[in-house]
Write a protein that holds these residues in place. Structure first.
Motif: not given
Lengths: 251, 251
Positions: A76-81, A28-37, A18-26
């Motif tokens: 910060v985010v580009f390298p992760v993606l 995941w993305l936040m879990s991949q970046i530094s907590s500081e950012f 479902p399209q609302s899984w964008a929320y889950r992807l987000y």
């Protein structure tokens, strides 16, 4: 500078996502970046990311479009993606089959794009559920003033140094915009326990504006695919694409 | 008393008949009745006929629904429609394969139907292109207030002895109505040289109203399939059907 990156995702066994899984992807993305950012973004209130998940019937694939709306987010985010191979979510793992990177663009470049575009008829396609809040309620239809106000808000947040604040100009702009066609239906966007009343489809807006205002409007439209339209664009709502249409009459 | 009559029409060689040909059918109908009655209707301004043409996918047939909104119209027009075998239009002849006659109903009966109906969620289906005028422009979306105002106008024209004029009650009614779902797209209704901006599709309205106002609203909804919604219902626009929906919550 802002930048768009698109990930083509392959669900296992062609599970319908479902399209609302964008929320889950987000998430995941936040879990991949530094907590500081991550914390810094939380503190800012407006997050410099707008993204949405959409199945492309032409490409027969699930595409996650992520717009990074400032340099910090890009760094910060580009390298992760860009390097993502698999995205583990709650129940399953989405593999990343392709990554498409668009060039980074500046506000000045978007303004130039708006200036170079003389079309006065544009189709706005709501690719992920879109919603507006007005006077404490969800607005059920995408009225001209709601679309315009949202584009300006997102623009001003992203490019405060080019903020649009001339209320007379904005009023003149609004009066010259008319939705002339649409194809829309309601839906609900599931965020945790909340089903947000929203809509999908498209509207065609005709602009009857003097050239400087038409340039301004076309600048906002050129920004729409990055900033999205409406509320909760950070959580996957309001993903938008635009199609400028030629028309043989003068404004 | 008002009455609905439906003619199932068979175009030659399955020619596709546009919905705006309701206007031509109306022209034919007027040619079949006494010029005295026709002129009388013209003088009255509001014609006591609302009708529309619609292809029914379920029945795979073209249906002309004609609502006769007073006794004079029933007396004069009903015999013409009931006995119609062929309808010659400009280029072709439509043969009438079936005629369905509904019982005539009075205002009191419609009010009773509204009272007996406790549902507070109703789908309004715009079967022929519908339009509203607001402040000199065509309104592009069917807002709650436009739908309500139109239903009241048509009701008051048809049943002046039961006219709804209590502005406080009507305001309370309007505040309790909310469109919660829709599926709509724009179209154009061709009248002579004019293409009227209009829409097709459906809206679901939820009523959060005290019992007496809910009865009033359901009365108006029960009348909608007769009177239609919006402008130019005499010329084939605004043909409407309704579907009351059960829902398990209290208002």
């Amino acid at each position: 500078m802002i930048q768009q990156i698109q990930l083509v995702l392959s669900p296992p066994n062609d599970v319908r996502i479902p399209q609302s899984w964008a929320y889950r992807l987000y998430g995941w993305l936040m879990s991949q970046i530094s907590s500081e950012f991550g914390e810094q973004m939380h503190l800012q209130g407006e997050h410099p990311i707008a993204h949405f998940l959409c199945f492309s019937p032409e490409k027969q694939s699930l595409i996650w479009t992520v717009n990074l709306l400032n340099d910090a987010a890009r760094q910060v985010v580009f390298p992760v993606l860009e390097s993502a191979k698999e995205i583990p979510l709650h129940e399953l793992v989405l593999s990343v089959s392709e990554v498409h990177v668009s060039s980074a663009v500046s506000a000045a470049e978007i303004i130039r794009a708006g200036r170079s575009c003389s079309e006065n008829r544009t189709k706005l396609i709501f690719q992920s559920p879109c919603a507006f809040k007005q006077a404490g309620r969800y607005a059920i239809y995408p009225q001209e003033n709601l679309i315009l106000q949202s584009l300006i808000t997102h623009w001003n947040t992203t490019f405060p140094e080019y903020a649009l604040t001339d209320s007379d100009a904005l009023q003149a702009l609004q009066q010259g915009l008319h939705i002339v066609d649409y194809n829309l239906h309601t839906t609900r966007y599931l965020l945790k326990e909340t089903r947000i009343p929203s809509f999908l489809g498209n509207v065609t807006v005709e602009a009857h504006l003097a050239p400087p205002l038409l340039e301004l409007w076309n600048t906002l439209l050129s920004f729409a695919p990055y900033g999205g339209i409406g509320i909760k664009t950070t959580l996957g709502m309001g993903g938008t694409t635009t199609a400028f249409q030629k028309r043989n009459f003068c404004t």
